[in-house]
Each structure stands twice: as structure tokens, then as C-alpha cells.
Scaffold this motif. Sequence first.
Motif, PDB file in Angstrom:
ATOM      1  N   LYS A  91      73.964  56.185   8.494  1.00 41.90           N
ATOM      2  CA  LYS A  91      72.538  56.493   8.579  1.00 41.90           C
ATOM      3  C   LYS A  91      72.284  57.791   9.364  1.00 41.90           C
ATOM      4  CE  LYS A  91      71.292  52.676   6.532  1.00 41.90           C
ATOM      5  NZ  LYS A  91      70.627  52.686   5.196  1.00 41.90           N
ATOM      6  N   PHE A  92      73.223  58.125  10.202  1.00 41.13           N
ATOM      7  CA  PHE A  92      73.076  59.323  11.040  1.00 41.13           C
ATOM      8  C   PHE A  92      73.958  60.419  10.440  1.00 41.13           C
ATOM      9  CE2 PHE A  92      73.475  61.967  14.810  1.00 41.13           C
ATOM     10  CZ  PHE A  92      72.204  61.875  15.354  1.00 41.13           C
ATOM     11  N   LYS A  93      73.338  61.479   9.949  1.00 41.61           N
ATOM     12  CA  LYS A  93      74.070  62.530   9.239  1.00 41.61           C
ATOM     13  C   LYS A  93      73.819  63.896   9.875  1.00 41.61           C
ATOM     14  CE  LYS A  93      74.042  60.082   4.808  1.00 41.61           C
ATOM     15  NZ  LYS A  93      73.714  60.158   3.365  1.00 41.61           N
ATOM     16  N   ILE A  94      74.618  64.852   9.425  1.00 43.61           N
ATOM     17  CA  ILE A  94      74.555  66.219   9.969  1.00 43.61           C
ATOM     18  C   ILE A  94      74.412  67.201   8.823  1.00 43.61           C
ATOM     19  CG2 ILE A  94      75.811  67.985  11.270  1.00 43.61           C
ATOM     20  CD1 ILE A  94      77.250  65.756  12.727  1.00 43.61           C
ATOM     21  N   ARG A  95      73.534  68.171   8.997  1.00 42.42           N
ATOM     22  CA  ARG A  95      73.407  69.264   8.035  1.00 42.42           C
ATOM     23  C   ARG A  95      73.650  70.591   8.746  1.00 42.42           C
ATOM     24  NH1 ARG A  95      67.845  67.175   7.266  1.00 42.42           N
ATOM     25  NH2 ARG A  95      66.605  67.831   9.069  1.00 42.42           N
ATOM     26  N   LYS A  97      73.011  74.752   9.082  1.00 42.74           N
ATOM     27  CA  LYS A  97      72.149  75.901   8.836  1.00 42.74           C
ATOM     28  C   LYS A  97      72.863  77.150   9.333  1.00 42.74           C
ATOM     29  CE  LYS A  97      68.523  74.623  11.087  1.00 42.74           C
ATOM     30  NZ  LYS A  97      67.117  74.622  11.616  1.00 42.74           N
ATOM     31  N   LYS A  98      72.261  78.298   9.103  1.00 37.22           N
ATOM     32  CA  LYS A  98      72.846  79.570   9.524  1.00 37.22           C
ATOM     33  C   LYS A  98      71.856  80.338  10.382  1.00 37.22           C
ATOM     34  CE  LYS A  98      75.942  80.093   5.554  1.00 37.22           C
ATOM     35  NZ  LYS A  98      76.334  80.943   4.406  1.00 37.22           N
ATOM     36  N   ASP A  99      72.383  80.945  11.407  1.00 36.77           N
ATOM     37  CA  ASP A  99      71.581  81.787  12.292  1.00 36.77           C
ATOM     38  C   ASP A  99      72.195  83.180  12.308  1.00 36.77           C
ATOM     39  OD1 ASP A  99      69.742  82.685  14.078  1.00 36.77           O
ATOM     40  OD2 ASP A  99      70.642  81.736  15.845  1.00 36.77           O
ATOM     41  N   ASN A 100      71.348  84.199  12.223  1.00 36.03           N
ATOM     42  CA  ASN A 100      71.817  85.581  12.170  1.00 36.03           C
ATOM     43  C   ASN A 100      71.525  86.265  13.496  1.00 36.03           C
ATOM     44  OD1 ASN A 100      71.678  88.595  11.570  1.00 36.03           O
ATOM     45  ND2 ASN A 100      72.406  87.815   9.618  1.00 36.03           N
ATOM     46  N   VAL A 101      72.582  86.805  14.117  1.00 40.99           N
ATOM     47  CA  VAL A 101      72.451  87.523  15.378  1.00 40.99           C
ATOM     48  C   VAL A 101      73.111  88.890  15.215  1.00 40.99           C
ATOM     49  CG1 VAL A 101      72.944  87.533  17.842  1.00 40.99           C
ATOM     50  CG2 VAL A 101      72.508  85.380  16.681  1.00 40.99           C
ATOM     51  N   ALA A 102      72.300  89.945  15.107  1.00 38.11           N
ATOM     52  CA  ALA A 102      72.805  91.323  14.982  1.00 38.11           C
ATOM     53  C   ALA A 102      73.802  91.455  13.832  1.00 38.11           C
ATOM     54  CB  ALA A 102      73.437  91.778  16.288  1.00 38.11           C
ATOM     55  N   GLY A 103      73.488  90.794  12.706  1.00 32.72           N
ATOM     56  CA  GLY A 103      74.358  90.874  11.541  1.00 32.72           C
ATOM     57  C   GLY A 103      75.497  89.871  11.524  1.00 32.72           C
ATOM     58  N   VAL A 104      75.604  89.029  12.534  1.00 31.19           N
ATOM     59  CA  VAL A 104      76.667  88.020  12.605  1.00 31.19           C
ATOM     60  C   VAL A 104      76.074  86.657  12.264  1.00 31.19           C
ATOM     61  CG1 VAL A 104      78.385  86.926  14.072  1.00 31.19           C
ATOM     62  CG2 VAL A 104      77.859  89.349  14.380  1.00 31.19           C
ATOM     63  N   THR A 105      76.683  85.976  11.312  1.00 26.65           N
ATOM     64  CA  THR A 105      76.198  84.662  10.877  1.00 26.65           C
ATOM     65  C   THR A 105      76.850  83.565  11.724  1.00 26.65           C
ATOM     66  OG1 THR A 105      75.925  85.481   8.621  1.00 26.65           O
ATOM     67  CG2 THR A 105      75.985  83.102   8.931  1.00 26.65           C
ATOM     68  N   PRO A 107      77.067  79.415  12.495  1.00 27.32           N
ATOM     69  CA  PRO A 107      76.739  78.089  11.959  1.00 27.32           C
ATOM     70  C   PRO A 107      75.980  77.262  13.003  1.00 27.32           C
ATOM     71  CG  PRO A 107      79.033  78.173  12.622  1.00 27.32           C
ATOM     72  CD  PRO A 107      78.504  79.559  12.817  1.00 27.32           C
ATOM     73  N   VAL A 108      74.965  76.551  12.532  1.00 23.61           N
ATOM     74  CA  VAL A 108      74.157  75.697  13.409  1.00 23.61           C
ATOM     75  C   VAL A 108      74.157  74.290  12.805  1.00 23.61           C
ATOM     76  CG1 VAL A 108      71.880  75.292  14.413  1.00 23.61           C
ATOM     77  CG2 VAL A 108      72.711  77.629  14.122  1.00 23.61           C
ATOM     78  N   PHE A 109      74.601  73.301  13.586  1.00 24.64           N
ATOM     79  CA  PHE A 109      74.641  71.909  13.145  1.00 24.64           C
ATOM     80  C   PHE A 109      73.375  71.205  13.617  1.00 24.64           C
ATOM     81  CE2 PHE A 109      79.376  72.605  13.962  1.00 24.64           C
ATOM     82  CZ  PHE A 109      79.542  73.153  12.705  1.00 24.64           C
ATOM     83  N   LEU A 148      76.293  70.171  21.117  1.00 22.33           N
ATOM     84  CA  LEU A 148      77.419  70.775  21.817  1.00 22.33           C
ATOM     85  C   LEU A 148      78.436  71.360  20.834  1.00 22.33           C
ATOM     86  CD1 LEU A 148      78.706  71.294  24.580  1.00 22.33           C
ATOM     87  CD2 LEU A 148      79.808  69.053  24.398  1.00 22.33           C
ATOM     88  N   ALA A 149      78.671  70.642  19.736  1.00 20.84           N
ATOM     89  CA  ALA A 149      79.588  71.159  18.705  1.00 20.84           C
ATOM     90  C   ALA A 149      79.054  72.455  18.099  1.00 20.84           C
ATOM     91  CB  ALA A 149      79.794  70.113  17.616  1.00 20.84           C
ATOM     92  N   SER A 150      77.738  72.508  17.849  1.00 26.16           N
ATOM     93  CA  SER A 150      77.125  73.723  17.320  1.00 26.16           C
ATOM     94  C   SER A 150      77.254  74.888  18.294  1.00 26.16           C
ATOM     95  CB  SER A 150      75.648  73.452  17.001  1.00 26.16           C
ATOM     96  OG  SER A 150      75.012  74.622  16.534  1.00 26.16           O
ATOM     97  N   LEU A 151      77.004  74.608  19.581  1.00 30.97           N
ATOM     98  CA  LEU A 151      77.094  75.664  20.597  1.00 30.97           C
ATOM     99  C   LEU A 151      78.524  76.177  20.749  1.00 30.97           C
ATOM    100  CD1 LEU A 151      74.755  74.170  23.357  1.00 30.97           C
ATOM    101  CD2 LEU A 151      74.298  76.165  21.927  1.00 30.97           C
ATOM    102  N   GLN A 152      79.481  75.278  20.749  1.00 36.19           N
ATOM    103  CA  GLN A 152      80.865  75.710  20.932  1.00 36.19           C
ATOM    104  C   GLN A 152      81.388  76.460  19.711  1.00 36.19           C
ATOM    105  OE1 GLN A 152      83.016  72.127  22.081  1.00 36.19           O
ATOM    106  NE2 GLN A 152      82.741  72.616  24.243  1.00 36.19           N
TER     107      GLN A 152
END
Length: 246
Positions: A91-95, A97-105, A107-109, A148-152
Motif C-alpha cells: 500500500k505504501f509506494k514510491i515514485r 521525480k527529477k530536479d534540475n540544478v544548474a543543468g544537473v538532473t 533524482p527525487v524519491f 533520506l534515500a533521496s537526499l543521499q
Amino acid sequence: MSGKERLPIFPSRGAQMLMKARLKGAQKGHSLLKKKADALQMRFRMILSKIIETKTLMGEVMKEAAFSLAEAKFTTGDFNQNILQNVDKAKFKIRTKKDNVAGVTLPVFESYQDGADSYEFTGLARGGQQFAKLKKNYHKAVVLLVELASLQTSFVTLDEVIKITNRRVNAIEHVIIPRIEKTLAYIVSELDELEREEFYRLKKIQDKKRIARKKVEAAKAALLESGVVIEQAGNMLDDEDKDLLF
């Protein structure tokens, strides 16, 4: 400038303009890469501070979740097997997304709940309050784990990109720009030398013309004294003057 390029054998104004354009482009690229590196460093430090904050909070949340699990087991007994047997899908899932910082993509969970809670009425017989507290604490722990996984992941990605960007900045600053400046200085010095040679050559030609003119005038004066026809002598001396010039 690549290693295959060679200095021009005969430096010209066109080569000088070309090297000036390359120098300007290298300086512009260095400025842009420096700004990119600064932006990435700022985001890197911000992510690092958030990781430290999240890990500190994670310790407290996991401690509360462990205590709530112990309370629920003490109140209702061992319920692990009953819950595991009733689980059919997550029931608990993860998707992602992408974040762009100065041309660098980056990943954001992002976590989300798919469907209704299957264990909404669990614990109605006894221990309902402990079950609600248990679900709330572990839900918060899982959300923090995903964050935390997204940040790391972003931290590792930015670390690699910052190293590459800094190497490029240093290469442009300490290798490419000095090499172009040396080439430009070589071209300028050669052009100055050519201009000095040309000035010296013109000066020598003027001196030879002056000497030849004096000889012609002296010869004409001598011919006037001797009474020879001036036109013929003048033509002959003009021919001699042309031979001197060429």
C-alpha cells in the motif's frame, strides 16, 4: 587548443583575431563553469545539512517506533503472523521525480499511499490505541527513510558532478587560457618583428633612392658642364635608377 594544433608558421592578423576570439570564449566558459560550480556547491551544502538533520530526526522516530511496537505486542500479543498472512500487495509506494540544478538532473524519491488502509480496524478488540500509534510512528519512519534515500542519492550525484566541474574549471584556468595567451603573445611578438623588419626595409629603400637621386643630379650637373644633350643622359640615368629600385 588541442594538442594537434600547431602555431602558425607565418603569424598574421587573422591568426591574432582567431586566438583573441578563442581566449574570449575560454574566459567566458571559465566564468560560466565557475558559476555552475558555485551553484552546485551551495546546493551540496544545503543537502548535507538536511541529511544531518534528517538522520538526527530519524534516530528519534525509530526509537519511538520501536517503543510503540513493544507496547502493541505487550497489549495484544504477537500479531506478526496475522498481518503477514493478510498482506497481498504493498500500500505504501514510491515514485521518482527529477530536479534540475544548474543543468544537473537529480533524482527525487517521493512516497505515497496506494489505496485504503487494509488494517484500519485492526485492534478494535484490544490495543486499538497502541496499533494506531504504531502505524503512525512507522509511517513517519518510512517517509523519513525515503526522504533520506533521496537526499543521499542527490548528495552522491552532486559530489561526482562537482568534482568533474572543478576539474574542468582548473583545466581552463591553468592549462587552456595560459596556452592561448602564450600563443597570442607569440603571434603579437612575431607581427611586431615583421613590422620592424618592414619599417627597416622601407627605410633602406628610401636611403637607396636618396643616394641614387643624388647621383643622378650630380651626373646631370656634370653633363651640363660638358655640354652633352640632357634628354639622352636623363633617359639613360632614369634607366639606371629603375635598375637600382628593382
